[in-house]
Design a protein around this motif. Structure first.
Motif, PDB file in Angstrom:
ATOM      1  N   VAL A 115       0.848  -1.202   0.000  1.00  0.00           N
ATOM      2  CA  VAL A 115       0.000   0.000   0.000  1.00  0.00           C
ATOM      3  C   VAL A 115       0.877   1.243   0.000  1.00  0.00           C
ATOM      4  CG1 VAL A 115      -1.753   1.289   1.273  1.00  0.00           C
ATOM      5  CG2 VAL A 115      -1.833  -1.219   1.235  1.00  0.00           C
ATOM      6  N   ALA A 116       0.677   2.115  -0.988  1.00  0.00           N
ATOM      7  CA  ALA A 116       1.378   3.398  -1.066  1.00  0.00           C
ATOM      8  C   ALA A 116       0.415   4.496  -0.608  1.00  0.00           C
ATOM      9  CB  ALA A 116       1.867   3.662  -2.487  1.00  0.00           C
ATOM     10  N   HIS A 117       0.811   5.248   0.387  1.00  0.00           N
ATOM     11  CA  HIS A 117      -0.095   6.197   1.044  1.00  0.00           C
ATOM     12  C   HIS A 117      -0.240   7.526   0.309  1.00  0.00           C
ATOM     13  CE1 HIS A 117       3.355   8.573   2.444  1.00  0.00           C
ATOM     14  NE2 HIS A 117       3.942   7.425   2.738  1.00  0.00           N
ATOM     15  N   GLU A 118      -1.168   8.319   0.790  1.00  0.00           N
ATOM     16  CA  GLU A 118      -1.448   9.658   0.272  1.00  0.00           C
ATOM     17  C   GLU A 118      -0.403  10.654   0.789  1.00  0.00           C
ATOM     18  OE1 GLU A 118      -3.433   9.543   4.283  1.00  0.00           O
ATOM     19  OE2 GLU A 118      -2.771   8.156   2.723  1.00  0.00           O
ATOM     20  N   SER A 119      -0.574  11.943   0.465  1.00  0.00           N
ATOM     21  CA  SER A 119       0.434  12.944   0.818  1.00  0.00           C
ATOM     22  C   SER A 119       0.338  13.437   2.260  1.00  0.00           C
ATOM     23  CB  SER A 119       0.343  14.148  -0.130  1.00  0.00           C
ATOM     24  OG  SER A 119      -0.929  14.780  -0.028  1.00  0.00           O
ATOM     25  N   GLY A 120      -0.717  13.130   2.993  1.00  0.00           N
ATOM     26  CA  GLY A 120      -0.842  13.569   4.379  1.00  0.00           C
ATOM     27  C   GLY A 120       0.238  12.958   5.251  1.00  0.00           C
ATOM     28  N   SER A 121       0.814  13.759   6.149  1.00  0.00           N
ATOM     29  CA  SER A 121       1.933  13.285   6.960  1.00  0.00           C
ATOM     30  C   SER A 121       1.549  12.113   7.864  1.00  0.00           C
ATOM     31  CB  SER A 121       2.487  14.431   7.812  1.00  0.00           C
ATOM     32  OG  SER A 121       1.482  14.945   8.680  1.00  0.00           O
ATOM     33  N   GLY A 122       0.268  12.028   8.243  1.00  0.00           N
ATOM     34  CA  GLY A 122      -0.170  10.934   9.093  1.00  0.00           C
ATOM     35  C   GLY A 122      -0.450   9.652   8.350  1.00  0.00           C
ATOM     36  N   MET A 123      -0.438   9.709   7.012  1.00  0.00           N
ATOM     37  CA  MET A 123      -0.687   8.527   6.162  1.00  0.00           C
ATOM     38  C   MET A 123      -1.985   7.821   6.579  1.00  0.00           C
ATOM     39  SD  MET A 123       3.258   7.077   6.145  1.00  0.00           S
ATOM     40  CE  MET A 123       3.461   7.266   7.929  1.00  0.00           C
ATOM     41  N   THR A 124      -2.985   8.609   6.942  1.00  0.00           N
ATOM     42  CA  THR A 124      -4.221   8.090   7.527  1.00  0.00           C
ATOM     43  C   THR A 124      -4.954   7.123   6.608  1.00  0.00           C
ATOM     44  OG1 THR A 124      -4.431  10.160   8.758  1.00  0.00           O
ATOM     45  CG2 THR A 124      -6.380   8.740   8.625  1.00  0.00           C
ATOM     46  N   HIS A 191       1.491 -14.060  -5.349  1.00  0.00           N
ATOM     47  CA  HIS A 191       0.345 -13.153  -5.426  1.00  0.00           C
ATOM     48  C   HIS A 191       0.597 -11.914  -4.571  1.00  0.00           C
ATOM     49  CE1 HIS A 191      -1.992 -16.182  -7.537  1.00  0.00           C
ATOM     50  NE2 HIS A 191      -1.701 -17.052  -6.595  1.00  0.00           N
ATOM     51  N   ILE A 192       1.308 -10.948  -5.149  1.00  0.00           N
ATOM     52  CA  ILE A 192       1.604  -9.690  -4.465  1.00  0.00           C
ATOM     53  C   ILE A 192       1.078  -8.543  -5.312  1.00  0.00           C
ATOM     54  CG2 ILE A 192       3.398  -8.169  -3.539  1.00  0.00           C
ATOM     55  CD1 ILE A 192       5.151 -10.634  -3.154  1.00  0.00           C
ATOM     56  N   GLY A 193       0.117  -7.804  -4.766  1.00  0.00           N
ATOM     57  CA  GLY A 193      -0.491  -6.697  -5.487  1.00  0.00           C
ATOM     58  C   GLY A 193       0.012  -5.355  -4.993  1.00  0.00           C
ATOM     59  N   LEU A 194      -0.455  -4.288  -5.652  1.00  0.00           N
ATOM     60  CA  LEU A 194      -0.040  -2.920  -5.329  1.00  0.00           C
ATOM     61  C   LEU A 194      -1.252  -2.004  -5.341  1.00  0.00           C
ATOM     62  CD1 LEU A 194       2.050  -0.598  -5.003  1.00  0.00           C
ATOM     63  CD2 LEU A 194       2.313  -0.648  -7.501  1.00  0.00           C
ATOM     64  N   GLN A 195      -1.418  -1.230  -4.268  1.00  0.00           N
ATOM     65  CA  GLN A 195      -2.494  -0.250  -4.199  1.00  0.00           C
ATOM     66  C   GLN A 195      -1.922   1.089  -3.757  1.00  0.00           C
ATOM     67  OE1 GLN A 195      -3.902   1.457  -1.375  1.00  0.00           O
ATOM     68  NE2 GLN A 195      -5.511   2.447  -2.591  1.00  0.00           N
ATOM     69  N   GLY A 196      -2.386   2.173  -4.379  1.00  0.00           N
ATOM     70  CA  GLY A 196      -1.935   3.501  -3.980  1.00  0.00           C
ATOM     71  C   GLY A 196      -3.060   4.512  -4.082  1.00  0.00           C
ATOM     72  N   THR A 197      -3.059   5.482  -3.156  1.00  0.00           N
ATOM     73  CA  THR A 197      -4.097   6.510  -3.122  1.00  0.00           C
ATOM     74  C   THR A 197      -3.490   7.893  -3.283  1.00  0.00           C
ATOM     75  OG1 THR A 197      -5.443   5.169  -1.613  1.00  0.00           O
ATOM     76  CG2 THR A 197      -5.970   7.505  -1.751  1.00  0.00           C
ATOM     77  N   SER A 198      -4.047   8.687  -4.194  1.00  0.00           N
ATOM     78  CA  SER A 198      -3.615  10.064  -4.422  1.00  0.00           C
ATOM     79  C   SER A 198      -2.131  10.074  -4.782  1.00  0.00           C
ATOM     80  CB  SER A 198      -3.923  10.917  -3.184  1.00  0.00           C
ATOM     81  OG  SER A 198      -3.821  12.290  -3.475  1.00  0.00           O
ATOM     82  N   VAL A 234      -6.455  21.949  -7.723  1.00  0.00           N
ATOM     83  CA  VAL A 234      -6.566  22.795  -6.532  1.00  0.00           C
ATOM     84  C   VAL A 234      -5.961  22.069  -5.323  1.00  0.00           C
ATOM     85  CG1 VAL A 234      -8.653  23.890  -7.420  1.00  0.00           C
ATOM     86  CG2 VAL A 234      -8.863  21.893  -5.924  1.00  0.00           C
ATOM     87  N   ASN A 235      -5.965  22.748  -4.178  1.00  0.00           N
ATOM     88  CA  ASN A 235      -5.477  22.191  -2.918  1.00  0.00           C
ATOM     89  C   ASN A 235      -4.042  21.685  -3.042  1.00  0.00           C
ATOM     90  OD1 ASN A 235      -7.964  22.869  -1.852  1.00  0.00           O
ATOM     91  ND2 ASN A 235      -8.819  20.842  -2.156  1.00  0.00           N
ATOM     92  N   GLU A 236      -3.805  20.369  -2.894  1.00  0.00           N
ATOM     93  CA  GLU A 236      -2.446  19.851  -2.946  1.00  0.00           C
ATOM     94  C   GLU A 236      -1.750  20.207  -4.262  1.00  0.00           C
ATOM     95  OE1 GLU A 236      -5.031  18.151  -1.915  1.00  0.00           O
ATOM     96  OE2 GLU A 236      -4.556  16.801  -0.255  1.00  0.00           O
ATOM     97  N   VAL A 285      -8.837  17.933  -7.213  1.00  0.00           N
ATOM     98  CA  VAL A 285      -7.395  17.790  -6.987  1.00  0.00           C
ATOM     99  C   VAL A 285      -6.782  17.017  -8.154  1.00  0.00           C
ATOM    100  CG1 VAL A 285      -5.621  16.854  -5.467  1.00  0.00           C
ATOM    101  CG2 VAL A 285      -7.687  17.872  -4.490  1.00  0.00           C
ATOM    102  N   VAL A 286      -7.408  15.890  -8.492  1.00  0.00           N
ATOM    103  CA  VAL A 286      -7.047  15.120  -9.693  1.00  0.00           C
ATOM    104  C   VAL A 286      -8.302  15.091 -10.561  1.00  0.00           C
ATOM    105  CG1 VAL A 286      -6.156  12.953 -10.621  1.00  0.00           C
ATOM    106  CG2 VAL A 286      -5.440  13.712  -8.347  1.00  0.00           C
ATOM    107  N   PRO A 287      -8.479  16.088 -11.423  1.00  0.00           N
ATOM    108  CA  PRO A 287      -9.697  16.180 -12.233  1.00  0.00           C
ATOM    109  C   PRO A 287      -9.967  14.940 -13.081  1.00  0.00           C
ATOM    110  CG  PRO A 287      -8.470  18.234 -12.320  1.00  0.00           C
ATOM    111  CD  PRO A 287      -7.576  17.229 -11.639  1.00  0.00           C
ATOM    112  N   MET A 288     -11.222  14.761 -13.414  1.00  0.00           N
ATOM    113  CA  MET A 288     -11.638  13.612 -14.201  1.00  0.00           C
ATOM    114  C   MET A 288     -10.837  13.489 -15.495  1.00  0.00           C
ATOM    115  SD  MET A 288     -13.623  10.988 -14.723  1.00  0.00           S
ATOM    116  CE  MET A 288     -15.061  11.098 -13.668  1.00  0.00           C
ATOM    117  N   ALA A 289     -10.515  14.623 -16.125  1.00  0.00           N
ATOM    118  CA  ALA A 289      -9.759  14.581 -17.380  1.00  0.00           C
ATOM    119  C   ALA A 289      -8.408  13.898 -17.199  1.00  0.00           C
ATOM    120  CB  ALA A 289      -9.558  15.999 -17.912  1.00  0.00           C
ATOM    121  N   ASN A 290      -7.780  14.116 -16.049  1.00  0.00           N
ATOM    122  CA  ASN A 290      -6.479  13.488 -15.801  1.00  0.00           C
ATOM    123  C   ASN A 290      -6.617  11.994 -15.543  1.00  0.00           C
ATOM    124  OD1 ASN A 290      -6.287  16.499 -14.681  1.00  0.00           O
ATOM    125  ND2 ASN A 290      -4.283  15.876 -15.433  1.00  0.00           N
TER     126      ASN A 290
END
Length: 344
Positions: A115-124, A191-198, A234-236, A285-290
């Motif tokens: 799991v690859a986390h988002e940009s928040g420092s707490g990796m919530t 069987h090793i997968g990869l997931q990432g958010t933002s 916007v934002n980040e 933040v990540v528009p639909m077009a992207n």
């Protein structure tokens, strides 16, 4: 003076005993691993040029696993980053291993997801994904990306680090992370997968495009065309745009910079049958077009591109759907929890 001396000595021995007990409460194991990164070549010269930025000499490396509190806390898995930045704190990668347990508390031999986390420092969000996957019987490894968590050098500001070098290190760390996971006990290495958010989603898109290292890839709230994202997001995205502008990166100079780590250049290397995307239709933040640009480049079908009526933050309400899909794709049919089967 005998009384105070005896008292001080007793306290000292008690402290030593407590320290020793704390050390004994944990275990540290070391496993030998080797990079399995395939040759990074592509029929497209542009893709090959992009891939060269993520290449490193394959090597043997050690993986350490620290267990404390009898697995009441996630295990700490550590290994050296393939990219040496000269900072020993940042260059020692940490992954937190959320162990898949059975009903009696026994460790299960099961597939894994990095799991690859988002940009928040707490990796919530990353923690939430990893913890939930483990509760459903999938070993989950939350990687601390460069300058986050255990890799944070408090003498440095993460926002002052080289953006391209940091992204490259994140991508190669994730790919080596796959090989670190593969040598660990109770993990089904086939069987090793990869997931990432933002932020982690962009990292997953790039790392998953290097070769066939990961069996399946789940890209959440991410996309392609960094230049337009930084220009319009916007934002980040806006904060990053300002930071780069302050460093002198605008216009064509900005385009050339981010093009070095542009997912669209190598997204065609993702296997569309083993890749899923999750997008918020109202994401600014990540528009639909992207998101659509990445889906098109990777040839992701509508069946593999889940679009929910949410923005970058309210999409958290749909994470049960994401978890459900990952668990179903990761586990054999007879290992899927009854709670998920009842929703079929």
């Amino acid at each position: 003076m005998r009384g105070p001396v005896r008292t001080t000595t007793a306290i000292l021995f008690a402290l030593i005993a407590n320290w020793a007990g704390a050390q004994d409460a944990g275990t540290l194991e070391t496993f030998a691993a080797r990079d399995t990164l395939s040759a990074l070549q592509d029929p497209s010269s542009d893709a090959t040029a992009c891939l060269e930025g993520f290449a490193w000499p394959t090597a043997n490396f050690d993986v350490t696993v620290e267990t404390v509190d009898g697995d009441a806390s996630p295990r700490s898995v550590r290994f050296p980053s393939p990219l040496d930045t000269g900072n020993p704190i940042n260059d020692r990668v940490t992954m937190k291993w959320y162990v898949a347990k059975g009903p009696q508390g026994e460790t299960l031999n099961r597939p894994a997801v990095l799991v690859a986390h988002e940009s928040g420092s707490g990796m919530t969000v990353g923690r939430l994904v990893a913890k939930t996957l483990s509760l459903y019987g999938v070993h989950a490894f939350l990687i601390h990306l460069p300058h986050y968590g255990d890799r944070r050098d408090r003498t440095l500001k993460p926002e002052d680090q080289d953006v391209v070098k940091t992204m490259r290190q994140a991508v190669v760390d994730v790919r080596r992370g796959r090989d670190a996971i593969a040598v660990l006990p109770d993990v089904d290495a086939s069987h090793i997968g990869l997931q990432g958010t933002s932020l982690g989603g962009f990292v997953a898109a790039l790392s998953g495009s290097l070769d066939d290292g990961f069996e399946k890839v789940y890209i959440t709230l991410a996309g392609g065309d960094f230049h337009s994202l930084l220009t319009n997001g916007v934002n980040e995205a806006a904060k990053m745009r300002q930071k780069l502008a302050d460093a002198g990166y605008t216009g064509e100079k900005l385009r050339q910079l981010v093009q070095q780590v542009e997912p669209l250049r190598i997204a065609h290397r993702l296997d569309p049958q083993r890749t899923w995307m999750f997008t918020g239709s109202q994401d600014r933040v990540v528009p639909m077009a992207n998101a659509q640009a990445l889906a098109k480049a990777a040839k992701i079908s509508a069946e593999h591109h889940v679009i929910v009526p949410a923005n970058h933050y309210s999409a958290i309400l749909y994470f049960p759907t994401i978890i459900d899909l990952i668990v179903r794709q990761s586990l054999p049919a007879d290992a899927i929890p009854a709670a998920l089967k009842s929703d079929s």
